[in-house]
Design a protein around this motif. Structure first.
Motif, PDB file in Angstrom:
ATOM      1  N   GLY A   1      33.269  18.966  46.395  1.00 55.87           N
ATOM      2  CA  GLY A   1      34.035  18.808  45.178  1.00 55.87           C
ATOM      3  C   GLY A   1      34.826  20.045  44.833  1.00 55.87           C
ATOM      4  O   GLY A   1      35.855  19.979  44.176  1.00 55.87           O
ATOM      5  N   THR A   2      34.352  21.221  45.265  1.00 63.49           N
ATOM      6  CA  THR A   2      35.087  22.446  44.978  1.00 63.49           C
ATOM      7  C   THR A   2      36.421  22.480  45.700  1.00 63.49           C
ATOM      8  O   THR A   2      37.346  23.144  45.261  1.00 63.49           O
ATOM      9  N   LYS A   3      36.541  21.749  46.820  1.00 61.82           N
ATOM     10  CA  LYS A   3      37.813  21.688  47.518  1.00 61.82           C
ATOM     11  C   LYS A   3      38.781  20.768  46.795  1.00 61.82           C
ATOM     12  O   LYS A   3      39.990  20.917  46.907  1.00 61.82           O
ATOM     13  N   LEU A   4      38.234  19.800  46.071  1.00 60.72           N
ATOM     14  CA  LEU A   4      39.079  18.845  45.386  1.00 60.72           C
ATOM     15  C   LEU A   4      39.464  19.317  43.999  1.00 60.72           C
ATOM     16  O   LEU A   4      40.396  18.809  43.398  1.00 60.72           O
ATOM     17  N   TYR A   5      38.745  20.283  43.482  1.00 64.56           N
ATOM     18  CA  TYR A   5      38.955  20.739  42.114  1.00 64.56           C
ATOM     19  C   TYR A   5      39.987  21.852  42.110  1.00 64.56           C
ATOM     20  O   TYR A   5      39.726  22.977  42.475  1.00 64.56           O
ATOM     21  N   SER A   6      41.202  21.537  41.709  1.00 69.24           N
ATOM     22  CA  SER A   6      42.292  22.499  41.834  1.00 69.24           C
ATOM     23  C   SER A   6      42.830  22.967  40.497  1.00 69.24           C
ATOM     24  O   SER A   6      43.853  23.635  40.435  1.00 69.24           O
ATOM     25  N   SER A   7      42.188  22.613  39.400  1.00 76.08           N
ATOM     26  CA  SER A   7      42.702  23.007  38.099  1.00 76.08           C
ATOM     27  C   SER A   7      42.337  24.442  37.786  1.00 76.08           C
ATOM     28  O   SER A   7      41.477  25.038  38.418  1.00 76.08           O
ATOM     29  N   PHE A   8      43.015  25.015  36.771  1.00 78.23           N
ATOM     30  CA  PHE A   8      42.865  26.444  36.547  1.00 78.23           C
ATOM     31  C   PHE A   8      41.734  26.777  35.610  1.00 78.23           C
ATOM     32  O   PHE A   8      41.322  27.936  35.541  1.00 78.23           O
TER      33      PHE A   8
ATOM     34  N   LEU B   1      37.724  36.761  38.978  1.00 78.66           N
ATOM     35  CA  LEU B   1      38.435  35.704  39.703  1.00 78.66           C
ATOM     36  C   LEU B   1      38.851  34.577  38.767  1.00 78.66           C
ATOM     37  O   LEU B   1      39.965  34.057  38.857  1.00 78.66           O
ATOM     38  N   GLY B   2      37.949  34.187  37.861  1.00 78.26           N
ATOM     39  CA  GLY B   2      38.269  33.107  36.944  1.00 78.26           C
ATOM     40  C   GLY B   2      39.397  33.463  35.994  1.00 78.26           C
ATOM     41  O   GLY B   2      40.313  32.671  35.761  1.00 78.26           O
ATOM     42  N   LEU B   3      39.364  34.673  35.421  1.00 78.43           N
ATOM     43  CA  LEU B   3      40.400  35.077  34.470  1.00 78.43           C
ATOM     44  C   LEU B   3      41.742  35.289  35.164  1.00 78.43           C
ATOM     45  O   LEU B   3      42.800  34.989  34.587  1.00 78.43           O
ATOM     46  N   THR B   4      41.728  35.785  36.395  1.00 79.39           N
ATOM     47  CA  THR B   4      42.975  35.956  37.150  1.00 79.39           C
ATOM     48  C   THR B   4      43.646  34.612  37.392  1.00 79.39           C
ATOM     49  O   THR B   4      44.869  34.462  37.207  1.00 79.39           O
ATOM     50  N   ASP B   5      42.883  33.616  37.806  1.00 78.19           N
ATOM     51  CA  ASP B   5      43.437  32.276  38.008  1.00 78.19           C
ATOM     52  C   ASP B   5      43.962  31.689  36.709  1.00 78.19           C
ATOM     53  O   ASP B   5      44.998  31.020  36.674  1.00 78.19           O
TER      54      ASP B   5
ATOM     55  N   ASP C   1      48.001  30.499  35.916  1.00 78.02           N
ATOM     56  CA  ASP C   1      48.481  29.182  35.477  1.00 78.02           C
ATOM     57  C   ASP C   1      49.021  29.218  34.058  1.00 78.02           C
ATOM     58  O   ASP C   1      49.956  28.504  33.726  1.00 78.02           O
ATOM     59  N   LEU C   2      48.412  30.051  33.194  1.00 81.08           N
ATOM     60  CA  LEU C   2      48.875  30.120  31.812  1.00 81.08           C
ATOM     61  C   LEU C   2      50.289  30.679  31.736  1.00 81.08           C
ATOM     62  O   LEU C   2      51.133  30.185  30.982  1.00 81.08           O
TER      63      LEU C   2
END
Length: 524
Positions: free
Chosen positions: A104-111, A411-415, A419-420
């Protein structure tokens, strides 16, 4: 022709599949009409992909748990005008070219997610089947255990072990409920949009509109920035004691080393680095508990001061945060609600046990600290300074716990910023990392003792909003405004339960505001 994908599959006649499946009582219902064409999306398979003279075949997958009688009633005939196909899973992650399930992590592409789950997936993918319940449980457990565990003994020492154990269990139950609410809205959103990988922002936009998106986005930024400040402040103190260098050099060194790993390292390298850190975390935790438990004061564990419990709730709630990976969980488990529920409950129960053992060992090492709410003393600092044997294990465990959390949040905040701000990650990577790393570093240097203040602030105004009030509000809108009676419900109790969730989180937030305002007036 029969295809078995862990379920019994029966051939159906040619049909077309609507784009938006309907979910009723946890079962996805597809109404199939007569047609000369069938879409191969998700569930359609060609009986002979090399010949155009063959029409597409469609399959009806029945869970093996269904009774024979019910199975017979679900097999439709050629003369029926309409067919209903029931699936326990919302969709399948099966790759039809390789006949293997994709994560599922490969399918989850949202930010809108923290990529802390990457190292969990990398670490276990060689041992666990992708999309399995066991990997989902470890995903939740690994995400929950973080640097928040370091602050639990300090904020619960006044209330004592018994009272703090009750608070931990209640916070665990609260966070389980909010996680299930996130999963509930996520599955309903996937069902309506007809696709997997739905982010928290998409859920907020669908249920609460632009206002919900703003609340979710700013809460996300608040949590990440505040926790990065706390992690740098705490790690700099540890490195200063170990290396004998100034605080600002320790903070800069920590940010440069771990930030450099995130900036220059590939996903595989970051996963391998975190895998090593996880082993170190487990080893140091086991060694610390073993060494420190040899000198426990068992009578100290009987202390219970329930009046001091409210001050510890924000940080305890912060320690149980995992909801950011629930969308990944739902996609990885293909919308299978029983599995999602089991993964959340068991995945958070493991950290609950660890927190209780950890708190008992640390608080049991000091029979009477004489601590008051106005003068907080960190038991870990005391243990490190008074015990030559335990001290190194405390420092190692603390630093490794902070490092694993820091990498995931960077990593999370950079992504998120990518996108923001609608910026390409490769072209603007230096700017994104400067925006992520520099502000927390500067703020941590302004107040090196900000660790507990930052955690308390993030838990009160970030976690209890984003993962407390917001999930209940989204579920309320999803159940009674957007989807009405067709919405899947994982949490019973209706409006009463949702009101209690929002009321409890709101009460803690308001109480914290009043307390801080009172302290400000007394000082001034």
């Amino acid at each position: 022709m029969y295809v078995s994908l862990s379920n019994t599959c029966l051939p159906l006649r040619t049909a077309s599949v609507p784009q938006k499946p309907l979910v009723l009582n946890g079962v996805v219902r597809f109404h199939l009409q007569r047609s000369s064409h069938v879409s191969s999306y998700r569930f359609g398979f060609n009986s002979n992909p090399f010949s155009r003279t063959h029409t597409a075949r469609f399959f009806k997958c029945l869970s093996p748990r269904l009774s024979d009688k019910r199975r017979e009633t679900q097999v439709t005939t050629e003369e029926e005008e309409e067919e209903v196909v029931e699936f326990q899973r919302l969709f399948s992650n099966l790759n039809r070219s390789t006949l293997k399930r994709e994560s599922g992590t490969k399918l989850y592409s949202s930010f809108f997610h923290s990529r802390k789950h990457i190292w969990i997936e990398v670490w276990f993918k060689s041992q666990l089947f992708s999309g399995s319940l066991s990997s989902a449980i470890f995903l939740v457990a690994g995400t929950t255990v973080g640097a928040g565990i370091l602050a639990i003994p300090a904020v619960t020492q006044e209330s004592g072990f018994l009272a703090s154990a009750v608070a931990c269990i209640l916070c665990w139950a609260f966070m389980v409920v909010t996680g299930l609410l996130v999963a509930e809205v996520n599955v309903n959103t996937m069902s309506e949009l007809g696709s997997g990988g739905v982010s928290l922002v998409s859920m907020a936009k669908r249920t609460l509109g632009s206002f919900g998106v703003q609340v979710a986005s700013w809460s996300y930024i608040l949590i990440h920035y505040t926790l990065l400040v706390a992690y740098i402040a705490r790690s700099s103190g540890i490195l200063t004691n170990f290396l004998g260098i100034p605080i600002w050099e320790s903070a800069t060194l920590f940010s440069l080393v771990l930030g450099g790993i995130c900036f220059f390292g590939s996903q595989r390298f970051i996963g391998a680095t975190n895998g090593v850190l996880v082993f170190g975390l487990i080893a140091s935790f086991a060694a610390l508990v073993t060494v420190a438990s040899g000198d426990l004061h068992w009578e100290a564990l009987l202390k219970a001061n329930f009046e001091a419990v409210p001050m510890s709730i924000p940080i305890i709630a912060l320690s149980f945060v995992y909801q950011n990976v629930v969308p990944v969980l739902c996609t990885d488990l293909e919308g299978d609600l029983p599995k999602v529920r089991t993964a959340i409950v068991l995945g958070t129960a493991i950290p609950l046990g660890l927190f209780l053992v950890w708190n008992a060992v640390i608080l049991g090492s000091f029979p009477d600290t004489g601590v008051s709410a106005e003068r907080m003393i960190d038991p870990l600092q005391q243990l490190r300074s008074t015990s030559v044997t335990v001290g190194p294990f405390v420092e190692a465990f603390s630093l490794i716990a902070i490092a694993t959390s820091y990498i995931g949040f960077v990593l999370g905040l950079t992504d998120f910023f990518s996108d923001l701000l609608k910026l390409q990650t490769r072209q603007n990577k230096p700017f994104l990392y400067l925006l992520t790393l520099v502000p927390p570093l500067v703020l941590s240097l302004l107040d090196p003792e900000i660790f507990f203040k930052a955690l308390d602030f993030a838990g009160t105004y970030g976690v209890l909003v984003l993962f407390g009030i917001l999930p209940a509000a989204m579920s309320w809108s999803d159940r009674y405004v957007v989807s009405s009676s067709t919405a899947t419900q994982l949490v019973p109790g209706g409006k009463v339960t949702l009101s209690l969730v929002m009321g409890a989180a709101g009460y803690v937030i308001v109480s914290e505001i009043i307390e801080n305002f009172s302290k400000y007036l007394s000082v001034s």
